[in-house]
Design a protein around this motif. Structure first.
Motif, mmCIF file in Angstrom:
data_model
loop_
_atom_site.group_PDB
_atom_site.id
_atom_site.type_symbol
_atom_site.label_atom_id
_atom_site.label_comp_id
_atom_site.label_asym_id
_atom_site.label_seq_id
_atom_site.Cartn_x
_atom_site.Cartn_y
_atom_site.Cartn_z
ATOM 1 N N GLU A 300 -20.831 4.122 28.191
ATOM 2 C CA GLU A 300 -21.913 3.945 28.914
ATOM 3 C C GLU A 300 -21.728 2.594 28.626
ATOM 4 O O GLU A 300 -21.658 1.903 28.529
ATOM 5 C CB GLU A 300 -23.697 4.543 28.468
ATOM 6 N N ASP A 301 -23.109 2.346 30.238
ATOM 7 C CA ASP A 301 -23.102 0.488 29.910
ATOM 8 C C ASP A 301 -23.976 0.286 28.897
ATOM 9 O O ASP A 301 -23.868 -0.583 28.313
ATOM 10 C CB ASP A 301 -24.436 0.498 31.199
ATOM 11 N N THR A 302 -24.844 1.096 28.302
ATOM 12 C CA THR A 302 -25.252 0.641 26.722
ATOM 13 C C THR A 302 -24.407 0.936 25.586
ATOM 14 O O THR A 302 -25.216 1.300 25.094
ATOM 15 C CB THR A 302 -26.724 1.057 26.749
ATOM 16 N N ASP A 303 -23.770 1.846 25.571
ATOM 17 C CA ASP A 303 -22.268 2.343 24.349
ATOM 18 C C ASP A 303 -21.301 1.600 24.631
ATOM 19 O O ASP A 303 -20.746 2.020 25.286
ATOM 20 C CB ASP A 303 -22.346 3.307 24.951
ATOM 21 N N HIS A 304 -21.177 0.294 23.814
ATOM 22 C CA HIS A 304 -19.418 -0.823 24.275
ATOM 23 C C HIS A 304 -19.647 -0.290 22.925
ATOM 24 O O HIS A 304 -19.606 -0.491 21.705
ATOM 25 C CB HIS A 304 -19.774 -1.918 24.899
ATOM 26 N N ARG A 305 -18.229 -0.036 22.681
ATOM 27 C CA ARG A 305 -17.222 0.754 21.644
ATOM 28 C C ARG A 305 -16.389 -0.085 21.713
ATOM 29 O O ARG A 305 -15.339 -0.827 22.015
ATOM 30 C CB ARG A 305 -16.351 1.756 21.470
ATOM 31 N N TYR A 306 -16.434 -1.241 20.157
ATOM 32 C CA TYR A 306 -14.474 -2.278 20.148
ATOM 33 C C TYR A 306 -13.170 -1.272 20.104
ATOM 34 O O TYR A 306 -13.626 -0.312 18.394
ATOM 35 C CB TYR A 306 -14.980 -3.224 18.707
ATOM 36 N N HIS A 307 -11.998 -1.165 19.847
ATOM 37 C CA HIS A 307 -11.230 -0.974 19.978
ATOM 38 C C HIS A 307 -9.767 -1.616 18.978
ATOM 39 O O HIS A 307 -10.116 -2.622 19.707
ATOM 40 C CB HIS A 307 -10.525 -0.304 21.103
ATOM 41 N N TYR A 308 -8.478 -1.428 18.437
ATOM 42 C CA TYR A 308 -8.279 -1.932 17.830
ATOM 43 C C TYR A 308 -6.312 -1.285 18.586
ATOM 44 O O TYR A 308 -6.320 -0.367 17.871
ATOM 45 C CB TYR A 308 -7.974 -2.526 16.292
ATOM 46 N N ALA A 309 -5.834 -2.234 19.508
ATOM 47 C CA ALA A 309 -4.590 -1.260 19.784
ATOM 48 C C ALA A 309 -3.403 -1.792 19.460
ATOM 49 O O ALA A 309 -3.595 -2.860 19.423
ATOM 50 C CB ALA A 309 -4.350 -0.718 21.194
ATOM 51 N N TRP A 310 -2.234 -0.954 18.462
ATOM 52 C CA TRP A 310 -0.875 -1.906 18.269
ATOM 53 C C TRP A 310 0.034 -1.183 18.254
ATOM 54 O O TRP A 310 0.318 0.378 18.400
ATOM 55 C CB TRP A 310 -0.828 -2.275 16.543
ATOM 56 N N TYR A 311 1.518 -1.268 18.823
ATOM 57 C CA TYR A 311 2.459 -1.137 19.360
ATOM 58 C C TYR A 311 3.306 -0.773 18.672
ATOM 59 O O TYR A 311 3.877 -1.804 17.460
ATOM 60 C CB TYR A 311 3.304 -1.631 20.652
#
Length: 437
Positions: A300-311
């Motif tokens: 949502e516009d008001t719901d930002h989530r930080y993500h961490y991805a690695w191969y």
């Protein structure tokens, strides 16, 4: 009893001192930056090692700053006065083998790329007059329509005889690349790197780049802007030895056959099934040379989530770090926010890829925190870098090319005012020698 009370009093003081946030230094009280022109801060070794960085002042001037790591003194020099009041125009840096500092910057969606070169090696006090670079392939203007420039991302590859590569959003609102084999005197005709077919002038892939400085340039990108792409996914590719490749090493195409389509790259995150659009924030590589990515999911516009991805060599491991609330711009009362996907931001530490610095609201104010994982992103521990701030602390960036030791330096933007990328009053601050486990 009196001694016991005194001892407890000292213990409380000592405990409070341990709880204090990392001390920070003010690099400038007039500067702002975006997060798509990088590296915006680099380490410069020597007898007096420095941090070189830059920003856009309130009056639109592009300025370069230096922080001396020995005496903690700062200095600054304007390299282009009153270019444009827009935080997209911050400079990005490389250092030539002869020690001369090169700064690349553009106006936001305009006809020129600017290059400034320091007059003396390892010295920001004086600069040669800015020169313009216009590497667009004009024969493609009819096909790609738009030929204006935004963003600059320079890298030098030592294993390609110190060729300087320059990437940005240029022809057709798409990622482009050019290069110089003579220290910046001349530039090859640019190549459009990524473009879906059929061509859509409204689709603008946003890209973050990272280079090992030797032979490889990593890139992570989206379909476009999350405002326009309801299923904005994340893709990865890398450049090496004249060609682009997927994460598993499968060749996409040589430079001569560019552009490739997003579907030809490796998909990191598919936003179609989740309906949570994404935006990219940073990329680096781990000890195995595999990519590590920091990005946001935006349910949502008001719901930002930080993500961490690695191969891991076969598959992407992708974990949520934390919730990041909503945008940080200060929306004027009664108005609709124009940039509701401007998260506080996060950045990776290239020397310690299991370490992330991020900005999220604490007690209503965006603060900078250090987050670390010991198991590939499944679990995280955090430490405050700033605490009880008066103003929002956002858009952190770890200085590139630091020596591989057990400490790091992170810079960020402090907003006394940030209404829009053309209406701001910001500072640039730094935390030096931050411990990393």
């Amino acid at each position: 009893m009196l001694f016991r009370k005194y001892f407890l009093f000292l213990l409380l003081i000592f405990s409070a001192s341990l709880a204090k946030s990392q001390s920070s230094s003010m690099l400038t009280n007039d500067g702002a930056w975006c997060w798509f022109s990088d590296p915006r801060a680099i380490y410069l070794p020597g007898d007096s090692p420095q941090i070189i960085t830059g920003w856009v002042k309130k009056d639109g001037s592009v300025e370069v700053g230096s922080y001396n790591l020995q005496n903690q003194k700062t200095s600054a020099q304007i390299i282009y006065p009153k270019l444009e009041i827009d935080d997209h125009n911050n400079p990005a840096f490389v250092v030539r083998p002869d020690g001369h500092i090169m700064a690349f910057y553009t106006m936001h969606h305009n006809k020129d790329i600017y290059m400034s070169i320091s007059s003396k090696p390892k010295d920001i006090s004086n600069w040669k007059a800015p020169v313009t670079i216009n590497p667009n392939d004009t024969t493609l203007l009819a096909e790609y329509i738009n030929g204006k420039y935004t963003y600059a991302n320079p890298f030098i590859l030592t294993e390609e005889n110190n060729r300087i590569y320059l990437f940005g959003r240029w022809l057709g609102f798409k990622p482009n690349m050019s290069w110089s084999d003579d220290g910046g005197t001349s530039w090859a005709t640019a190549k459009v790197v990524v473009s879906p077919k059929p061509y859509d002038p409204g689709q603008r892939p946003y890209v973050k780049y990272y280079s090992n400085g030797k032979d490889k340039i990593h890139m992570v990108f989206t379909d476009g802007h999350p405002r326009n792409e309801l299923t904005n996914s994340v893709y990865y590719a890398y450049y090496q030895n004249g060609a682009f490749y997927k994460a598993d090493g499968a060749k996409i195409c040589p430079v001569e056959e560019l552009p490739f389509e997003p579907k030809n790259a490796t998909k990191v995150y598919d936003a179609v099934p989740t309906k949570a659009r994404a935006w990219v924030w940073d990329i680096c590589e781990n000890e195995e040379g595999n990519p590590v990515i920091a990005y946001t999911r935006l349910p949502e516009d008001t719901d930002h989530r930080y993500h961490y991805a690695w191969y891991d060599g076969k598959n992407w491991q992708d974990y949520e770090i934390c919730k990041a609330s909503k945008w940080f711009p200060q929306t004027p009362e009664g108005e609709e926010e124009r940039e509701n996907f401007y998260s506080g931001g996060l950045t990776l530490d290239p020397n310690h890829p299991a370490t992330v610095f991020l900005s999220r609201p604490v007690n209503g104010i965006f603060e900078i925190e250090q987050w670390q994982t010991g198991n590939g992103g499944k679990k995280w521990k955090s430490v405050a870098i700033t605490k009880n701030s008066r103003y929002d602390q956002v858009r952190p960036f770890v200085v590139r090319d630091l020596p591989k030791e057990n400490k790091t330096t992170v810079l960020w933007m402090e907003n006394e005012k940030y209404i829009h990328y053309t209406d701001y009053d910001c500072n640039i601050k730094a935390a030096v020698d931050v411990a990393v486990k």
